[in-house]
Motif scaffolding. Structure first.
Motif, PDB file in Angstrom:
ATOM      1  N   SER A 284       0.831  -1.199   0.000  1.00  0.00           N
ATOM      2  CA  SER A 284       0.000   0.000   0.000  1.00  0.00           C
ATOM      3  C   SER A 284       0.864   1.247   0.000  1.00  0.00           C
ATOM      4  O   SER A 284       2.043   1.214   0.359  1.00  0.00           O
ATOM      5  CB  SER A 284      -0.913  -0.007   1.235  1.00  0.00           C
ATOM      6  N   GLY A 285       0.275   2.375  -0.387  1.00  0.00           N
ATOM      7  CA  GLY A 285       0.953   3.658  -0.306  1.00  0.00           C
ATOM      8  C   GLY A 285       0.695   4.383   0.998  1.00  0.00           C
ATOM      9  O   GLY A 285       1.181   5.489   1.217  1.00  0.00           O
ATOM     10  N   VAL A 286      -0.079   3.753   1.890  1.00  0.00           N
ATOM     11  CA  VAL A 286      -0.369   4.305   3.208  1.00  0.00           C
ATOM     12  C   VAL A 286       0.716   3.850   4.181  1.00  0.00           C
ATOM     13  O   VAL A 286       1.218   2.732   4.070  1.00  0.00           O
ATOM     14  CB  VAL A 286      -1.756   3.819   3.681  1.00  0.00           C
ATOM     15  N   GLY A 287       1.078   4.708   5.131  1.00  0.00           N
ATOM     16  CA  GLY A 287       2.068   4.255   6.099  1.00  0.00           C
ATOM     17  C   GLY A 287       2.574   5.354   7.004  1.00  0.00           C
ATOM     18  O   GLY A 287       2.061   6.484   7.009  1.00  0.00           O
ATOM     19  N   ALA A 288       3.600   5.016   7.776  1.00  0.00           N
ATOM     20  CA  ALA A 288       4.130   5.930   8.777  1.00  0.00           C
ATOM     21  C   ALA A 288       4.828   7.131   8.161  1.00  0.00           C
ATOM     22  O   ALA A 288       5.082   8.119   8.859  1.00  0.00           O
ATOM     23  CB  ALA A 288       5.102   5.184   9.695  1.00  0.00           C
ATOM     24  N   GLY A 289       5.127   7.085   6.869  1.00  0.00           N
ATOM     25  CA  GLY A 289       5.757   8.223   6.228  1.00  0.00           C
ATOM     26  C   GLY A 289       4.942   9.491   6.325  1.00  0.00           C
ATOM     27  O   GLY A 289       5.496  10.602   6.316  1.00  0.00           O
ATOM     28  N   VAL A 290       3.630   9.348   6.447  1.00  0.00           N
ATOM     29  CA  VAL A 290       2.775  10.528   6.547  1.00  0.00           C
ATOM     30  C   VAL A 290       2.986  11.248   7.881  1.00  0.00           C
ATOM     31  O   VAL A 290       2.791  12.464   7.972  1.00  0.00           O
ATOM     32  CB  VAL A 290       1.295  10.138   6.354  1.00  0.00           C
ATOM     33  N   ALA A 315     -11.684  12.847  13.352  1.00  0.00           N
ATOM     34  CA  ALA A 315     -11.503  12.835  11.899  1.00  0.00           C
ATOM     35  C   ALA A 315     -11.182  11.410  11.453  1.00  0.00           C
ATOM     36  O   ALA A 315     -10.726  10.576  12.236  1.00  0.00           O
ATOM     37  CB  ALA A 315     -10.388  13.789  11.475  1.00  0.00           C
ATOM     38  N   VAL A 316     -11.449  11.148  10.172  1.00  0.00           N
ATOM     39  CA  VAL A 316     -11.132   9.852   9.567  1.00  0.00           C
ATOM     40  C   VAL A 316     -10.162  10.107   8.420  1.00  0.00           C
ATOM     41  O   VAL A 316     -10.451  10.929   7.538  1.00  0.00           O
ATOM     42  CB  VAL A 316     -12.395   9.148   9.050  1.00  0.00           C
ATOM     43  N   ALA A 317      -9.036   9.401   8.426  1.00  0.00           N
ATOM     44  CA  ALA A 317      -7.989   9.667   7.454  1.00  0.00           C
ATOM     45  C   ALA A 317      -7.732   8.453   6.568  1.00  0.00           C
ATOM     46  O   ALA A 317      -7.872   7.306   6.999  1.00  0.00           O
ATOM     47  CB  ALA A 317      -6.692  10.059   8.161  1.00  0.00           C
ATOM     48  N   TYR A 318      -7.368   8.746   5.311  1.00  0.00           N
ATOM     49  CA  TYR A 318      -6.715   7.746   4.456  1.00  0.00           C
ATOM     50  C   TYR A 318      -5.340   8.327   4.167  1.00  0.00           C
ATOM     51  O   TYR A 318      -5.171   9.137   3.237  1.00  0.00           O
ATOM     52  CB  TYR A 318      -7.496   7.482   3.174  1.00  0.00           C
ATOM     53  N   PRO A 319      -4.334   7.970   4.966  1.00  0.00           N
ATOM     54  CA  PRO A 319      -3.050   8.699   4.972  1.00  0.00           C
ATOM     55  C   PRO A 319      -2.042   8.196   3.949  1.00  0.00           C
ATOM     56  O   PRO A 319      -1.006   7.620   4.293  1.00  0.00           O
ATOM     57  CB  PRO A 319      -2.563   8.486   6.405  1.00  0.00           C
ATOM     58  N   LEU A 320      -2.315   8.455   2.682  1.00  0.00           N
ATOM     59  CA  LEU A 320      -1.358   8.114   1.633  1.00  0.00           C
ATOM     60  C   LEU A 320      -0.110   8.972   1.774  1.00  0.00           C
ATOM     61  O   LEU A 320      -0.189  10.191   1.988  1.00  0.00           O
ATOM     62  CB  LEU A 320      -1.968   8.337   0.252  1.00  0.00           C
ATOM     63  N   PHE A 329      -6.563  -1.535  -3.217  1.00  0.00           N
ATOM     64  CA  PHE A 329      -7.207  -1.290  -4.502  1.00  0.00           C
ATOM     65  C   PHE A 329      -6.195  -0.554  -5.365  1.00  0.00           C
ATOM     66  O   PHE A 329      -5.190  -0.036  -4.867  1.00  0.00           O
ATOM     67  CB  PHE A 329      -8.487  -0.444  -4.340  1.00  0.00           C
ATOM     68  N   ARG A 330      -6.432  -0.536  -6.647  1.00  0.00           N
ATOM     69  CA  ARG A 330      -5.549   0.177  -7.563  1.00  0.00           C
ATOM     70  C   ARG A 330      -6.253   1.435  -8.032  1.00  0.00           C
ATOM     71  O   ARG A 330      -7.332   1.371  -8.628  1.00  0.00           O
ATOM     72  CB  ARG A 330      -5.164  -0.692  -8.757  1.00  0.00           C
ATOM     73  N   ALA A 331      -5.662   2.584  -7.740  1.00  0.00           N
ATOM     74  CA  ALA A 331      -6.231   3.864  -8.157  1.00  0.00           C
ATOM     75  C   ALA A 331      -5.096   4.864  -8.310  1.00  0.00           C
ATOM     76  O   ALA A 331      -4.581   5.384  -7.310  1.00  0.00           O
ATOM     77  CB  ALA A 331      -7.259   4.365  -7.141  1.00  0.00           C
ATOM     78  N   ALA A 332      -4.703   5.109  -9.549  1.00  0.00           N
ATOM     79  CA  ALA A 332      -3.590   6.018  -9.804  1.00  0.00           C
ATOM     80  C   ALA A 332      -3.913   7.443  -9.364  1.00  0.00           C
ATOM     81  O   ALA A 332      -3.006   8.231  -9.069  1.00  0.00           O
ATOM     82  CB  ALA A 332      -3.231   5.996 -11.288  1.00  0.00           C
ATOM     83  N   ASN A 333      -5.214   7.783  -9.325  1.00  0.00           N
ATOM     84  CA  ASN A 333      -5.611   9.148  -8.969  1.00  0.00           C
ATOM     85  C   ASN A 333      -5.944   9.307  -7.497  1.00  0.00           C
ATOM     86  O   ASN A 333      -6.397  10.377  -7.067  1.00  0.00           O
ATOM     87  CB  ASN A 333      -6.826   9.563  -9.811  1.00  0.00           C
ATOM     88  N   ALA A 334      -5.742   8.288  -6.691  1.00  0.00           N
ATOM     89  CA  ALA A 334      -6.059   8.384  -5.265  1.00  0.00           C
ATOM     90  C   ALA A 334      -5.123   9.368  -4.575  1.00  0.00           C
ATOM     91  O   ALA A 334      -3.935   9.441  -4.882  1.00  0.00           O
ATOM     92  CB  ALA A 334      -5.960   7.014  -4.610  1.00  0.00           C
ATOM     93  N   THR A 335      -5.681  10.115  -3.651  1.00  0.00           N
ATOM     94  CA  THR A 335      -4.905  11.064  -2.864  1.00  0.00           C
ATOM     95  C   THR A 335      -5.254  10.896  -1.391  1.00  0.00           C
ATOM     96  O   THR A 335      -6.271  10.294  -1.043  1.00  0.00           O
ATOM     97  CB  THR A 335      -5.216  12.512  -3.285  1.00  0.00           C
ATOM     98  N   ALA A 336      -4.390  11.421  -0.545  1.00  0.00           N
ATOM     99  CA  ALA A 336      -4.664  11.377   0.890  1.00  0.00           C
ATOM    100  C   ALA A 336      -5.946  12.155   1.179  1.00  0.00           C
ATOM    101  O   ALA A 336      -6.240  13.164   0.525  1.00  0.00           O
ATOM    102  CB  ALA A 336      -3.503  11.975   1.669  1.00  0.00           C
ATOM    103  N   LEU A 337      -6.716  11.662   2.161  1.00  0.00           N
ATOM    104  CA  LEU A 337      -7.943  12.379   2.509  1.00  0.00           C
ATOM    105  C   LEU A 337      -8.091  12.450   4.017  1.00  0.00           C
ATOM    106  O   LEU A 337      -7.561  11.620   4.765  1.00  0.00           O
ATOM    107  CB  LEU A 337      -9.157  11.723   1.863  1.00  0.00           C
ATOM    108  N   LEU A 338      -8.810  13.467   4.451  1.00  0.00           N
ATOM    109  CA  LEU A 338      -9.112  13.664   5.866  1.00  0.00           C
ATOM    110  C   LEU A 338     -10.553  14.128   5.963  1.00  0.00           C
ATOM    111  O   LEU A 338     -10.903  15.211   5.476  1.00  0.00           O
ATOM    112  CB  LEU A 338      -8.162  14.702   6.481  1.00  0.00           C
ATOM    113  N   GLN A 354      -4.921   5.828  13.297  1.00  0.00           N
ATOM    114  CA  GLN A 354      -6.115   5.014  13.068  1.00  0.00           C
ATOM    115  C   GLN A 354      -6.340   4.775  11.587  1.00  0.00           C
ATOM    116  O   GLN A 354      -6.767   3.686  11.178  1.00  0.00           O
ATOM    117  CB  GLN A 354      -7.331   5.684  13.710  1.00  0.00           C
ATOM    118  N   GLY A 355      -6.049   5.783  10.755  1.00  0.00           N
ATOM    119  CA  GLY A 355      -6.233   5.618   9.314  1.00  0.00           C
ATOM    120  C   GLY A 355      -5.351   4.522   8.740  1.00  0.00           C
ATOM    121  O   GLY A 355      -5.777   3.753   7.877  1.00  0.00           O
ATOM    122  N   VAL A 356      -4.113   4.430   9.231  1.00  0.00           N
ATOM    123  CA  VAL A 356      -3.242   3.345   8.789  1.00  0.00           C
ATOM    124  C   VAL A 356      -3.810   2.001   9.240  1.00  0.00           C
ATOM    125  O   VAL A 356      -3.833   1.026   8.478  1.00  0.00           O
ATOM    126  CB  VAL A 356      -1.810   3.544   9.323  1.00  0.00           C
TER     127      VAL A 356
END
Length: 488
Positions: A284-290, A315-320, A329-338, A354-356
């Motif tokens: 995944s592109g999500v991780g502690a780097g954020v 808040a709910v995060a998707y921390p790319l 999932f595969r999504a080239a246009n996905a971005t981090a969201l909050l 929590q998002g991770v």
């Protein structure tokens, strides 16, 4: 000192440095060494390294790990998955995330091959088209051959070219079921190396390499695996249904199954273990780097303590860490969201942690959707596993216990593979049963899993609404809200 019989050397060629561990059968580390890699070139989609520096660093690291050692029972080397170069050129190595071969990857996909833009196979085509990527712009003698990162080191160790291992060959298009290279338009058949299964003996350390590295001449050199597989071996997650969740800058899940996990989207791909079982997984592109990006000067332990007051966060995060997603999932246009508004830095920190964990749960839900067995033990490894609070939070969100090994370095996994390859035990699992030590087991706290059901469902719905997460996968994740992720 002399290590005596029963000590194996693991060498890990990382992005930022080389590490070496000398390990006994019971997991005792009797020697260690490391050396940085400083000639790392990043510029836009370009990411290159000098293969010559790999050898220099190996020599430094192994000499540190082996002072006075007169005998080593065997060694194995792992490298970054997808890193490739051409031999017989003056060109650099294209690293695992070099993105310049996107056009070649698109052509390969149009030809029916399931590859990603940064995989090694399109990069081999790019290198051939660009003369190896070197200053001379040419291929010496016109007979250049693709080589993966450990192939370079293994060839120096034994004193002659060696076949590659099937684990590193996976992202170069090798068919692990049929044990064959694909027929690729425009790719000469002799441009790809011979392939052997991990754990195969490649040769012995030659006198010249022994003088340079301090590794005793005659030490058996065993074919290794990628760094991700090496970390999985180091976690002990090799029995069917076991999984290893590696949380560092990004998140990687790897498991063990009797058969490959079939994923028509190509999000999950399957390595093959030395004993013939399968090691499916995804990155995944999500991780502690954020966390370091959002809080560059933070005290993680202090923020962990304050984040405990926000379960769940406001808040709910998707921390790319960077744009684009590859798993679950595969999504080239996905971005981090909050979603929502944190009331403080501690609340935002909690949302990111929590998002991770939510992403980790969604990865496991996706694997369950594909029919993968999840009922074995789960291990937490990677740099983030040093956070006691985050380990507990992740176990709570997943609703299942997690084992945290004492030592999870890929170099340990290669020491274990070297032990297997030299006959220390009939199976690699038997080797790791003795060599891998578990530091602690984190149990989910009663009642805490339910706290995160609503925000997890909210994130799943948002990912589906944005068109990133397929509807059937979202529905499957929702159907498992009242179950732990080990429930098959």
């Amino acid at each position: 000192m002399g290590a005596g019989a029963g000590a194996w050397l693991g060498i890990d060629l990382g992005t930022q440095g080389v590490r070496a561990l000398l390990v006994t059968a019971d997991g005792t580390v009797v020697g260690r060494g490391s050396a940085p890699l400083r000639r790392d070139r990043r510029e836009g989609p370009r990411h290159e390294q000098d293969p010559g520096e790999w050898w220099e660093a190996v020599c430094t690291a192994t000499r540190q790990a082996l002072p006075g050692v007169s005998h080593v029972d065997g060694l194995a080397v792992c490298g970054t998955s997808g890193t490739v170069l051409l031999t017989d050129t003056d060109g650099p190595a294209l690293m695992y995330d070099d993105g310049r071969a996107w056009a070649e990857a698109a052509r390969l996909r149009n030809a029916g091959l399931a590859v990603q833009d940064t995989w090694a196979l399109p990069k081999v085509l790019w290198l051939l088209r660009n003369g190896g990527g070197g200053k001379s712009g040419g291929v010496k003698g016109g007979d250049a051959k693709a080589a993966h990162q450990p192939d370079v080191i293994n060839a120096r160790l034994v004193g002659h070219p060696v076949p590659t291992d099937s684990s590193h060959a996976l992202k170069t298009g090798y068919d692990l079921r049929r044990d064959t290279w694909p027929d690729v338009p425009g790719l000469p058949a002799d441009a790809l190396p011979g392939v052997v299964r991990p754990g195969t003996r490649l040769g012995e350390v030659c006198p010249a390499a022994a003088e340079a590295t301090g590794i005793p001449a005659g030490t058996p050199v065993i074919a290794g695996m990628t760094d991700g597989c090496a970390a999985q071996i180091a976690s002990g997650a090799l029995r069917t249904g076991a999984w290893n969740s590696v949380l560092g800058t990004t998140l990687v899940l790897k498991g063990a199954t009797a058969e490959p996990v079939h994923d028509p989207t190509g999000v999950v791909y399957n390595h093959r273990a030395p004993d013939g079982n399968w090691l499916p997984g995804g990155a995944s592109g999500v991780g502690a780097g954020v966390l370091t990006a959002r809080f560059p000067r933070a005290d993680p332990a202090a923020l962990d303590a304050r984040a405990a007051a926000f379960e769940p966060s406001n808040a709910v995060a998707y921390p790319l860490v960077s744009p684009g997603e590859r798993f679950p999932f595969r999504a080239a246009n996905a971005t981090a969201l909050l979603l929502g508004d944190p009331v403080s830095d501690a609340d935002l920190w909690a949302a990111l942690l929590q998002g991770v964990a939510f992403t980790e749960r969604l990865c496991l839900d996706y694997l369950h959707h594909l029919g993968a067995p999840l009922d074995g033990p789960l291990a937490f490894t990677g740099g983030a596993a040093r956070s006691t609070y985050w380990n507990q939070l992740r176990a709570d969100v997943l609703g299942r216990p997690a084992r945290v090994p004492e030592l999870t370095e890929p170099a340990l996994g290669m020491a274990a593979l070297a032990a297997y390859g030299t006959g220390a035990a009939p199976t690699l699992t038997e080797v790791t049963d003795r060599m891998v030590r578990i530091r602690t087991v984190v149990e989910p706290r009663p009642g805490h899993t339910a706290r995160f059901t609503e925000p997890y469902a909210r994130l799943v719905d948002e990912l589906r609404t944005r068109g990133w997460l397929p509807g059937p996968v979202a529905a499957h994740a929702r159907a498992r809200l009242d179950r732990d992720t080990a429930d098959s």
